[in-house]
Write an enzyme that holds these catalytic residues in place. Structure first.
Site, PDB file in Angstrom:
ATOM      1  N   ASN A  11       0.864  -1.187   0.000  1.00 20.05           N
ATOM      2  CA  ASN A  11       0.000   0.000   0.000  1.00 20.05           C
ATOM      3  C   ASN A  11       0.903   1.240   0.000  1.00 20.05           C
ATOM      4  O   ASN A  11       1.690   1.435   0.936  1.00 20.05           O
ATOM      5  CB  ASN A  11      -0.881  -0.042   1.251  1.00 20.05           C
ATOM      6  CG  ASN A  11      -1.810   1.161   1.339  1.00 20.05           C
ATOM      7  OD1 ASN A  11      -1.390   2.281   1.079  1.00 20.05           O
ATOM      8  ND2 ASN A  11      -3.046   0.939   1.722  1.00 20.05           N
ATOM      9  N   HIS A  14       1.091   6.253   1.721  1.00 15.33           N
ATOM     10  CA  HIS A  14       1.878   7.221   2.489  1.00 15.33           C
ATOM     11  C   HIS A  14       3.052   7.811   1.719  1.00 15.33           C
ATOM     12  O   HIS A  14       3.690   8.749   2.196  1.00 15.33           O
ATOM     13  CB  HIS A  14       2.261   6.629   3.848  1.00 15.33           C
ATOM     14  CG  HIS A  14       1.026   6.385   4.671  1.00 15.33           C
ATOM     15  ND1 HIS A  14       0.142   7.401   4.978  1.00 15.33           N
ATOM     16  CD2 HIS A  14       0.484   5.242   5.158  1.00 15.33           C
ATOM     17  CE1 HIS A  14      -0.875   6.896   5.662  1.00 15.33           C
ATOM     18  NE2 HIS A  14      -0.703   5.595   5.776  1.00 15.33           N
ATOM     19  N   HIS A  47      -5.608   3.644  -1.493  1.00 10.92           N
ATOM     20  CA  HIS A  47      -6.928   3.926  -0.909  1.00 10.92           C
ATOM     21  C   HIS A  47      -7.355   5.320  -1.358  1.00 10.92           C
ATOM     22  O   HIS A  47      -6.753   6.319  -0.941  1.00 10.92           O
ATOM     23  CB  HIS A  47      -6.811   3.858   0.626  1.00 10.92           C
ATOM     24  CG  HIS A  47      -8.097   4.034   1.354  1.00 10.92           C
ATOM     25  ND1 HIS A  47      -8.183   3.865   2.725  1.00 10.92           N
ATOM     26  CD2 HIS A  47      -9.348   4.349   0.946  1.00 10.92           C
ATOM     27  CE1 HIS A  47      -9.431   4.078   3.111  1.00 10.92           C
ATOM     28  NE2 HIS A  47     -10.156   4.394   2.049  1.00 10.92           N
ATOM     29  N   ARG A  49      -9.534   7.888  -0.664  1.00 14.10           N
ATOM     30  CA  ARG A  49     -10.462   8.291   0.403  1.00 14.10           C
ATOM     31  C   ARG A  49     -11.375   9.402  -0.089  1.00 14.10           C
ATOM     32  O   ARG A  49     -11.009  10.193  -0.961  1.00 14.10           O
ATOM     33  CB  ARG A  49      -9.678   8.774   1.628  1.00 14.10           C
ATOM     34  CG  ARG A  49      -8.830   7.695   2.280  1.00 14.10           C
ATOM     35  CD  ARG A  49      -8.220   8.219   3.557  1.00 14.10           C
ATOM     36  NE  ARG A  49      -9.238   8.392   4.578  1.00 14.10           N
ATOM     37  CZ  ARG A  49      -9.452   7.551   5.581  1.00 14.10           C
ATOM     38  NH1 ARG A  49      -8.700   6.486   5.737  1.00 14.10           N
ATOM     39  NH2 ARG A  49     -10.400   7.771   6.456  1.00 14.10           N
ATOM     40  N   ARG A  53      -7.173  12.714   1.153  1.00 14.13           N
ATOM     41  CA  ARG A  53      -6.060  13.214   1.981  1.00 14.13           C
ATOM     42  C   ARG A  53      -4.684  12.777   1.457  1.00 14.13           C
ATOM     43  O   ARG A  53      -3.695  13.427   1.733  1.00 14.13           O
ATOM     44  CB  ARG A  53      -6.231  12.806   3.444  1.00 14.13           C
ATOM     45  CG  ARG A  53      -6.070  11.337   3.679  1.00 14.13           C
ATOM     46  CD  ARG A  53      -6.101  11.002   5.148  1.00 14.13           C
ATOM     47  NE  ARG A  53      -7.421  11.241   5.737  1.00 14.13           N
ATOM     48  CZ  ARG A  53      -7.812  10.678   6.873  1.00 14.13           C
ATOM     49  NH1 ARG A  53      -6.996   9.890   7.541  1.00 14.13           N
ATOM     50  NH2 ARG A  53      -9.008  10.909   7.356  1.00 14.13           N
ATOM     51  N   HIS A  54      -4.636  11.639   0.758  1.00 13.55           N
ATOM     52  CA  HIS A  54      -3.326  11.253   0.182  1.00 13.55           C
ATOM     53  C   HIS A  54      -3.475  10.929  -1.306  1.00 13.55           C
ATOM     54  O   HIS A  54      -3.024  11.686  -2.150  1.00 13.55           O
ATOM     55  CB  HIS A  54      -2.622  10.148   0.987  1.00 13.55           C
ATOM     56  CG  HIS A  54      -3.495   9.079   1.581  1.00 13.55           C
ATOM     57  ND1 HIS A  54      -4.416   8.375   0.846  1.00 13.55           N
ATOM     58  CD2 HIS A  54      -3.571   8.595   2.850  1.00 13.55           C
ATOM     59  CE1 HIS A  54      -5.000   7.490   1.631  1.00 13.55           C
ATOM     60  NE2 HIS A  54      -4.540   7.607   2.860  1.00 13.55           N
ATOM     61  N   GLU A  74      -8.592   0.395  -2.548  1.00 13.47           N
ATOM     62  CA  GLU A  74      -9.407   0.385  -1.327  1.00 13.47           C
ATOM     63  C   GLU A  74     -10.362   1.561  -1.404  1.00 13.47           C
ATOM     64  O   GLU A  74      -9.962   2.671  -1.778  1.00 13.47           O
ATOM     65  CB  GLU A  74      -8.525   0.569  -0.094  1.00 13.47           C
ATOM     66  CG  GLU A  74      -7.638  -0.597   0.205  1.00 13.47           C
ATOM     67  CD  GLU A  74      -6.729  -0.308   1.394  1.00 13.47           C
ATOM     68  OE1 GLU A  74      -6.855   0.772   2.013  1.00 13.47           O
ATOM     69  OE2 GLU A  74      -5.885  -1.149   1.668  1.00 13.47           O
ATOM     70  N   THR A 105      -7.998   3.514   8.567  1.00 16.87           N
ATOM     71  CA  THR A 105      -9.233   2.730   8.630  1.00 16.87           C
ATOM     72  C   THR A 105      -9.382   2.117  10.022  1.00 16.87           C
ATOM     73  O   THR A 105      -8.488   1.430  10.503  1.00 16.87           O
ATOM     74  CB  THR A 105      -9.195   1.610   7.574  1.00 16.87           C
ATOM     75  OG1 THR A 105      -8.760   2.172   6.348  1.00 16.87           O
ATOM     76  CG2 THR A 105     -10.561   0.981   7.406  1.00 16.87           C
ATOM     77  N   GLU A 155     -10.774  -9.473   3.415  1.00 10.27           N
ATOM     78  CA  GLU A 155      -9.470  -9.117   3.978  1.00 10.27           C
ATOM     79  C   GLU A 155      -9.675  -9.019   5.475  1.00 10.27           C
ATOM     80  O   GLU A 155     -10.464  -8.194   5.955  1.00 10.27           O
ATOM     81  CB  GLU A 155      -8.961  -7.792   3.398  1.00 10.27           C
ATOM     82  CG  GLU A 155      -7.599  -7.428   4.001  1.00 10.27           C
ATOM     83  CD  GLU A 155      -6.910  -6.272   3.285  1.00 10.27           C
ATOM     84  OE1 GLU A 155      -7.085  -6.126   2.059  1.00 10.27           O
ATOM     85  OE2 GLU A 155      -6.202  -5.520   3.974  1.00 10.27           O
ATOM     86  N   HIS A 195      -3.400  -4.581   7.812  1.00 10.29           N
ATOM     87  CA  HIS A 195      -3.489  -3.459   8.754  1.00 10.29           C
ATOM     88  C   HIS A 195      -2.537  -3.622   9.922  1.00 10.29           C
ATOM     89  O   HIS A 195      -2.638  -4.572  10.685  1.00 10.29           O
ATOM     90  CB  HIS A 195      -4.910  -3.221   9.274  1.00 10.29           C
ATOM     91  CG  HIS A 195      -5.161  -1.758   9.494  1.00 10.29           C
ATOM     92  ND1 HIS A 195      -4.634  -1.067  10.554  1.00 10.29           N
ATOM     93  CD2 HIS A 195      -5.811  -0.848   8.744  1.00 10.29           C
ATOM     94  CE1 HIS A 195      -4.985   0.200  10.450  1.00 10.29           C
ATOM     95  NE2 HIS A 195      -5.692   0.370   9.364  1.00 10.29           N
ATOM     96  N   GLY A 196      -1.599  -2.708   9.989  1.00  7.03           N
ATOM     97  CA  GLY A 196      -0.688  -2.648  11.135  1.00  7.03           C
ATOM     98  C   GLY A 196       0.432  -3.672  11.109  1.00  7.03           C
ATOM     99  O   GLY A 196       1.157  -3.812  12.099  1.00  7.03           O
TER     100      GLY A 196
HETATM  101  N1  PXP Z   1      -5.678  -3.135   4.331  1.00  3.59           N
HETATM  102  C1  PXP Z   1      -6.656  -2.194   4.445  1.00  3.59           C
HETATM  103  C2  PXP Z   1      -8.046  -2.575   4.078  1.00  3.59           C
HETATM  104  C3  PXP Z   1      -6.368  -0.887   4.864  1.00  3.59           C
HETATM  105  O1  PXP Z   1      -7.354   0.034   4.961  1.00  3.59           O
HETATM  106  C4  PXP Z   1      -5.021  -0.550   5.138  1.00  3.59           C
HETATM  107  C5  PXP Z   1      -4.674   0.853   5.516  1.00  3.59           C
HETATM  108  O2  PXP Z   1      -4.936   1.692   4.436  1.00  3.59           O
HETATM  109  C6  PXP Z   1      -4.051  -1.550   4.995  1.00  3.59           C
HETATM  110  C7  PXP Z   1      -4.406  -2.833   4.611  1.00  3.59           C
HETATM  111  C8  PXP Z   1      -2.605  -1.281   5.246  1.00  3.59           C
HETATM  112  O3  PXP Z   1      -2.423  -0.997   6.597  1.00  3.59           O
HETATM  113  P1  PXP Z   1      -1.018  -0.444   7.097  1.00  3.59           P
HETATM  114  O4  PXP Z   1      -0.781   0.851   6.396  1.00  3.59           O
HETATM  115  O5  PXP Z   1      -1.200  -0.308   8.568  1.00  3.59           O
HETATM  116  O6  PXP Z   1       0.007  -1.488   6.720  1.00  3.59           O
END
Ligand code: PXP
Length: 248
Positions: A11, A14, A47, A49, A53-54, A74, A105, A155, A195-196
């Site tokens: 992803n 950022h 993503h 949004r 924002r990005h 996303e 998210t 997911e 995520h994370g």
């Molecule tokens: N999967 C989904 C559905 C997300 O919304 C995000 C954050 O945009 C991620 C994965 C990636 O998460 P992270 O940036 O914490 O690795």
């Protein structure tokens, strides 16, 4: 039977955050995507949004033309964004919940609570040839609702596991993720997770069975500040090679 290789979707939101912070034209999203690809990423995720924002609309269009691996978009189930998806045609869409005030998210999509609206969008996206995934908590009710919606993938939201500092919370969530993946697979769903996830917590994530793709963003872009984007992707790719299909 040999396990299919666990794929890495990077992803790159950022990278755009850095650009938007100053309103510059750099860093290039295309260059970022290409570096991730050359370092072994099997997918690129962005993503779009509602607050932009990005990632901007133009990023999605440009990446659609330049990315050689599957492009995963996303997005919230918002008409304006669904229209863009159907026009730009990413390979995959992952539907996520979205609140304007959130940092990232938060929580999974309430598929069970919005089943009619979600099923309608799943059908619209699939009719356009897009593979659909729903970002949900490892919760039986939500997993069943996701299967009923006709989506091919879920997911699993790994944020609670990854962000927690409390061993008991992590253990319980680890069990929930494993059980959730098994249940989804029994229902015929394909399973991604994200995520994370970072290099410190990935070992526990690799215990989850039936995984196809891990979507990872923030930790890779953050690590890239020190080691460069290609090295950051390579390090994550190497860590993921330990996947043996999770616990059985
Ligand atoms: N999967 C989904 C559905 C997300 O919304 C995000 C954050 O945009 C991620 C994965 C990636 O998460 P992270 O940036 O914490 O690795």
């Amino acid at each position: 039977m040999a396990n299919q290789k666990l794929k890495l979707g990077v992803n790159i939101d950022h990278v755009a955050t850095l650009r938007q912070a100053r309103g510059t034209t750099y860093p290039s999203m295309v260059k970022a995507a290409n570096l991730c690809e050359s370092a072994g990423a099997e997918g690129i995720t962005v993503h779009l949004r509602e607050d932009r924002r990005h990632i901007q609309d133009a990023d999605v269009r440009t990446l659609r033309k330049s990315v050689g691996v599957p492009l995963n978009l996303e997005m919230a189930n918002a008409e304006e964004i669904v229209d863009i998806a159907v026009d730009v045609l990413p390979d995959e869409v992952c539907m996520v919940p979205e609140k304007r005030e959130e940092l990232t998210t938060e929580g999974g999509l309430d598929v069970a609570g919005q089943s009619a609206a979600i099923s309608q969008t799943v059908k619209r996206l699939q009719s356009a040839g897009i593979v659909v995934s729903l970002f949900i908590e490892p919760d039986e009710l939500q997993i069943r609702a996701a299967a009923d919606s006709g989506a091919e993938y879920i997911e699993l939201h790994t944020g609670t596991y990854c962000d927690s500092m409390v061993a008991a919370v992590m253990d319980a969530e680890h069990d929930r993720l494993i059980a959730g993946a098994r249940f989804a697979s029994e229902l015929g769903l394909k399973v991604n997770a994200g995520h994370g996830i970072n290099l410190q917590n990935i070992a526990g994530i690799l215990d989850i069975p039936h995984l196809d793709v891990l979507n990872i963003g923030h930790s890779i872009v953050a690590h890239a500040v020190f080691v460069g984007l290609e090295n950051a992707v390579r390090e994550m790719r190497v860590a993921m090679n330990a996947y043996n299909g999770g616990q059985s």
